[in-house]
Design an enzyme around this catalytic site. Structure first.
Site, PDB file in Angstrom:
ATOM      1  N   ASP A  30       0.857  -1.182   0.000  1.00 44.44           N
ATOM      2  CA  ASP A  30       0.000   0.000   0.000  1.00 44.44           C
ATOM      3  C   ASP A  30       0.900   1.241   0.000  1.00 44.44           C
ATOM      4  O   ASP A  30       2.087   1.158   0.318  1.00 44.44           O
ATOM      5  CB  ASP A  30      -0.877  -0.030   1.258  1.00 44.44           C
ATOM      6  N   ASP A  42      -1.757  -1.119   6.013  1.00 43.84           N
ATOM      7  CA  ASP A  42      -2.122  -0.696   7.370  1.00 43.84           C
ATOM      8  C   ASP A  42      -3.611  -0.475   7.521  1.00 43.84           C
ATOM      9  O   ASP A  42      -4.095  -0.261   8.623  1.00 43.84           O
ATOM     10  CB  ASP A  42      -1.378   0.596   7.743  1.00 43.84           C
ATOM     11  N   ASP A  65      -6.913  -3.166   3.254  1.00 47.25           N
ATOM     12  CA  ASP A  65      -5.862  -4.110   2.880  1.00 47.25           C
ATOM     13  C   ASP A  65      -6.122  -5.516   3.423  1.00 47.25           C
ATOM     14  O   ASP A  65      -5.485  -6.473   2.980  1.00 47.25           O
ATOM     15  CB  ASP A  65      -4.507  -3.642   3.427  1.00 47.25           C
TER      16      ASP A  65
END
Length: 1108
Positions: free
Chosen positions: A380, A717, A721
């Site tokens: 990410d 985080d 995700d």
């Protein structure tokens, strides 16, 4: 170069993805993420109060009545607490049972039970095996306990990370505002949220003041989202509703009043958590390989035991069933490395402890090695690669570009920021005075304060605070007279402050979207004086704007108007409703760009991962331009995309061929329509960025990569995700900024949120694989010197060179000490491991082979003639297919297909252990065996004659009651001499295996270098293991009370040790030759240098570090 794909190419490319497309089709039938059970945001306030049966006041929210305490209790009992349901866990007994029922343990238990069955049949004849059966069974239970204990310890460490929702919140009940545990919230509760709060449930807003929420953990968007009430509801998707706040999102600005519409598992975050729960994690590559090896060794052991039981009972030991069963058990024990499960678990535990010391928490022990075998890392952007903290980067004053931080990416005509430069002091004033942020504390220095506000405002205030001697005093000196906050309609914020100038006492400042602010300006500031806006200025403005935007920065414009005292003074009344405020004739001051900068060490970390042959790709919800700009700063993109190549060459994008570019930026809107061959084209690129992705997209990307054979790691985080974290071979979550759902879904947690820790993890994972391989290579090397003498005992026959109980002592005695010491081995070379390709690289050849198998499988699937859906074959059909498979050409082609990868137990390891080191050890042990017997009066032919006599005429030689034996030289050897000779021979075989294995400790390490030097002998734990093994060996062989069990003797001369020492030196010589023979293949596996890689920190990172 290949320009077009044929029909055959496309058909082959689509192969391997069918199971994904079928599951996708099934998934599309079920409720999608956008269709979660959230419709209340579409209701008007009147409808909402009726549906939820609650009361709130939209005009004065503080006077809302809310629910009564009794009603809240009733609803809590009905709907349950506001918590996310944790995943179901196995009981301790079930975990221990799973550890116990491995193939090795089952074999050991069966062999132990068999010994006790023999004891029941003939107690006196099998008394010497009393200890053997008990030890075998105990070893199985001990192996299981060690693994179980390590798993329990890992879970105990993890328990502190499972706090799943905010602990408390402000709620109105019985017309009184109070603080309660968030778990006690119910539908219909009236909740107050303020800046800095985490939203405790899904809320519909009925009142708000400048409210902004950070949805980045949910949607991946780094910009805070405005939230305000909609009296008539909002007829849009839940994720787009501006009157809806989601559980666990952070309030970054303002305050709001809302009523709870969803709690616990029914919230949007709960729906994504359910999606996470629905995606089962994969078995780790190490687990698969160990399972395969265990099964292979077990089958070989069982086969050899049965074959030689039959050979023994039909030849030399005809009719002696109990003796042959004991012999078969010895073969079984010799083949099965009993200590291996314990060694693997303990090695992984030691590595996990080392990683924990480096702020990497491993939830699953085998995840340690999985990190080392990654071929693709999907990460990410917001909060993982970047700090999720906007920072001022450049300022353009109207004729000059300034850099707020020195950066190697700035153009040559960019000047370092100076407060005295034209327009800069005004820019600092606008940043400081046109702001609505709050501080957590005001009694500490500015640098130590936490700023409560959105990321852009925070970045501007941090910038202004560096250049103002006293920030608080500056704001007090120039108080606000009038203010219009930023909103998504105007896209600008205006403030009038009490700041005197040459023509009056009031100054108006405006900041916001560049095009909106410029439209209000008629002049621009040049050398401190207003100059009319010209075409030349507009061109320079466009160039400056494009320069900033092309680097992925957020750009805002600043302008001012010095209000003349003839029109405005301190008594003037301003109003935004009727336009009674200065909205035109502003003087343009500057363009200011902000970026969400990369975290410290990210650039070097990604460069190191790429040099290790790992493909790193970004998967983010952010804008493609922003994502690409960040990717270029952090070594993720170095080459051209189609767009950049088109700009360079002046060709249309449509004319750029796929094989001309190495980088690609894929928009999330295009993902759903991608076909198999298009996915192949994307993953064939070296540099990949996916932008504007949803949680479902991230999951799809992981599945597609795995379908090509990639071992996928996912770092993230946010809640968005978590499905991908769960599905990936290794999910890596952030501890500080990570959501609770993502931490629950992941296999590994970075405790300090430092992406660079993954590099340490990869290095540790690769080293633990090498150490595991060395340990296994070392451990199974003694199988040949254990098994071959056993076979000679049956086939020749000769007296038993090594008893089953001595084999166990080898496997579980000194071997266990030394095998564990490999856990502390350091890399042979400094960069050796991190410049090698992953052990199972994914390249065009491996993908093509995989797809050919998939295509073959697809063509043999049974399908319904009407619906064309796959019909699952019957069990009989599957059984018939598996039986006929070995008689097909494809079966053997697949078996002998050349593989690029390196497995834990491969051909090279087995060749070394069984045929190279094993044979040298076996020869050394047998030479010592025959030499000891020769010195005791027995030639090889005498041994055969004595053993045949024992088998055929049942004359019990080599026992205390044996008759005298006359050797070939006519010498008479008495019973005590026979017993002593056998004891010395068995002892020297045992010690020979130990001594040559001591040399093997260093021989197995020789891969890049010869088995000498500091890197090979630098592990002092190896020597500690050898000393412990030597003490055990001496104790067993030379201690008289133990001779009853182990059969040693104190009469064995240490001079005989020189024989295995000589063979140990021979083993080191062979290991050196082996290094030379394999050097070329190892060199070819090294990753080539990557042109343009920047292995140094950004100037911003260096500047940040210098401040700490």
């Amino acid at each position: 170069m290949k320009r077009e794909m044929t029909k055959e190419d496309m058909e082959l490319a689509a192969a391997g993805y069918e199971h994904l497309e079928e599951s996708q089709a099934k998934a599309s039938d079920s409720k999608g993420l956008d269709e979660v059970d959230l419709t209340e945001h579409k209701l008007s306030f009147d409808e909402l109060t009726k549906v939820l049966d609650t009361r709130f006041d939209t005009k004065d929210p503080g006077l809302s009545f809310g629910l009564t305490t009794e009603e809240a209790k009733a609803r809590l009992a009905r709907d349950g607490p506001n918590i996310l349901t944790p995943p179901k866990k196995k009981s301790a007994w079930r975990k221990y049972w799973d550890c116990l029922r491995t193939m090795f343990n089952i074999l050991l238990i069966v062999a132990g039970i068999l010994e006790y069955v023999l004891l029941g049949i003939d107690f006196k004849g099998n008394f010497q095996n009393t200890y053997l059966g008990g030890i075998l069974i105990a070893v199985a239970f001990l192996n299981a306990f060690i693994e179980f204990y390590q798993l329990q310890k890992s879970e105990a460490i993890l328990a502190s990370f499972l706090a799943m929702i905010p602990p408390s919140c402000r709620v109105v009940r019985d017309a009184t505002i109070t603080s309660i545990p968030a778990a006690d919230l119910v539908k219909g509760d009236v909740v107050l949220v303020r800046v800095g709060d985490k939203t405790p449930a899904d809320l519909i807003l009925f009142a708000a003041t400048d409210l902004k929420v950070d949805n980045s953990s949910l949607t991946g968007e780094s910009e805070p989202q405005e939230r305000h009430p909609k009296p008539n509801g909002a007829d849009v998707r839940p994720v787009e509703a501006e009157n809806l706040m989601f559980n666990s999102t952070l309030v970054v600005n303002g305050e709001g009043w809302g009523t709870v519409v969803r709690t616990g598992d029914h919230t949007l975050i709960g729906q994504i958590a359910a999606l996470t729960g629905g995606e089962s994690g994969n078995e780790s590559p190490l687990s698969k390989e160990i399972g395969h090896f265990v099964m292979m060794v077990s089958i070989i052991a069982i086969a050899f035991a049965i074959i030689f039981f039959v050979v023994g009972i039909t030849t030399a030991y005809k009719g002696q069933a109990t003796q042959n069963v004991t012999f078969a058990v010895s073969i079984l024990v010799a083949f099965v490395p009993e200590g291996l499960p314990s060694v693997v678990t303990l090695l992984l535990s030691i590595a996990a402890k080392r990683m924990a010391a480096q702020n990497v928490l491993v939830k699953d022990l085998q995840g340690v090695e999985t990190l080392g075998s990654l071929t693709l890392l999907a990460t990410d952007k917001t909060g993982t690669l970047t700090r999720n903290q906007m920072t001022v980067t450049n300022i353009w004053s109207g004729d000059k570009m300034y850099s707020a931080f020195q950066s190697n990416n700035d153009s040559s005509d960019t000047t370092a920021f100076a407060i005295d430069a034209p327009g800069m002091r005004e820019t600092v004033d606008i940043a400081a005075l046109n702001s609505r942020v709050k501080f957590d504390k005001t009694d500490v220095p500015f640098e130590q304060r936490a700023i409560l506000g959105d990321a852009t405002e925070t970045g501007l205030i941090r910038f202004a605070g560096r250049y103002l001697p006293d920030f608080d005093e500056h704001q007090k000196k120039h108080p606000k007279v009038f203010e219009i906050p930023f909103n998504s309609t105007n896209k600008w914020a205006l403030v009038i402050v009490d700041k005197a100038h040459g023509d009056g006492v009031l100054t108006s400042y405006i900041k916001g979207a560049p095009e909106r602010v410029l439209a209000k300006c008629t002049t621009y500031l040049k050398d401190g004086q207003p100059v009319p806006v010209s075409d030349e200025f507009r061109k320079a403005y466009d160039d400056a704007y494009n320069y900033m935007a092309s680097r992925g920065h957020r750009v805002i414009a600043c302008a001012q108007r010095l209000l003349p005292s003839s029109d405005y003074d301190r008594s003037t009344t301003f109003s935004k409703n009727d336009g009674a405020y200065p909205s035109t004739e502003y003087c343009f001051v500057s363009l200011t760009s902000l970026e969400d900068p990369p975290k410290h060490g990210v650039r070097e970390a990604i460069g190191t991962l790429r040099l290790a042959g790992i493909k790193v790709m970004m998967v983010t919800g952010d804008h493609p331009k922003t994502a690409e700009a960040i990717a270029r700063k952090i070594n993720l993109i170095l080459g051209d995309t189609k767009d950049t190549l088109a700009d360079k060459t002046g060709r249309p994008v449509e004319e750029i061929y796929e094989d001309e570019v190495d980088a690609v930026v894929v928009h999330g809107d295009d993902i759903d329509g991608l076909q198999g061959w298009q996915w192949d084209q994307i993953f064939a690129k070296q540099e990949i960025v996916f932008a504007r992705t949803s949680p479902q997209h991230k999951l799809e990307i992981v599945k597609r990569a795995q379908a090509l054979g990639h071992i996928v790691g996912v770092t993230g985080d946010g809640v968005n995700d978590s499905p991908a974290l769960k599905k990936a071979d290794l999910g890596i979550a952030m501890n500080i900024s990570g959501s609770d759902v993502s931490k629950e879904a992941a296999n590994m947690i970075l405790l300090d949120d430092n992406f660079a820790s993954t590099v340490k993890g990869v290095a540790e994972g690769r080293q633990i694989f090498v150490n595991l391989k060395r340990s296994i290579q070392y451990t199974i090397s003694h199988s040949t010197p254990e098994v071959i003498p056993q076979l000679l005992y049956v086939v020749v026959p000769i007296p038993l060179p090594l008893s089953a109980i001595l084999i166990l002592v080898i496997d579980l005695g000194f071997e266990l000490f030394v095998a564990l010491s490999f856990a502390w081995d350091k890399p042979e070379t400094i960069d050796g491991l991190m410049r090698m390709s992953p052990r199972k690289p994914v390249n065009q050849r491996t993908i093509t082979n995989r797809k050919k198998k998939a295509l073959r499988r697809t063509k043999t699937l049974l399908r319904d003639p009407e619906t064309n859906e796959v019909v699952q074959p019957s069990r009989v059909y599957r059984w018939k297919t598996s039986l006929s498979a070995p008689f097909t050409r494809e079966f053997w082609e697949d078996r002998f297909q050349q593989a690029d990868g390196e497995t834990l137990v491969d051909g090279k390891l087995l060749s070394y252990a069984y045929l190279e080191a094993g044979v040298i050890e076996m020869l050394g042990a047998l030479v010592a065996y025959f030499v000891v017997f020769w010195k005791s009066g027995f030639s090889p032919s005498d041994l055969r004659r004595a053993q045949l006599g024992k088998c055929e005429s049942l004359i019990p030689y080599f026992t205390k009651t044996s008759p005298d034996f006359i050797n070939g030289r006519g010498q008479v050897i008495g019973a005590s001499q026979q017993v002593d000779a056998l004891a010395k021979a068995q002892s020297i075989v045992y010690l020979s295996v130990f001594i040559i294995q001591c040399f093997n400790v260093f021989a197995v390490k020789a891969k890049f270098r010869f088995p000498f030097g500091k890197s090979i002998v630098g592990n002092y734990y190896n020597f500690a293991g050898i000393v412990a093994g030597a003490c055990l060996g001496m104790f067993i062989v030379y201690t008289p009370p133990l001779h009853v069990v182990f059969g040693g003797t104190q009469h064995l001369s240490p001079l005989y040790w020189l024989i295995p020492v000589a063979f140990g030196c021979l083993l080191l010589a062979w290991a050196s030759i082996r290094v030379l023979l394999l050097r070329k293949s190892i060199e070819n596996a090294r990753v080539k240098d990557i042109k343009g890689l920047m292995m140094f920190p950004t100037m911003r990172t260096m500047s940040m570090r210098s401040k700490h």
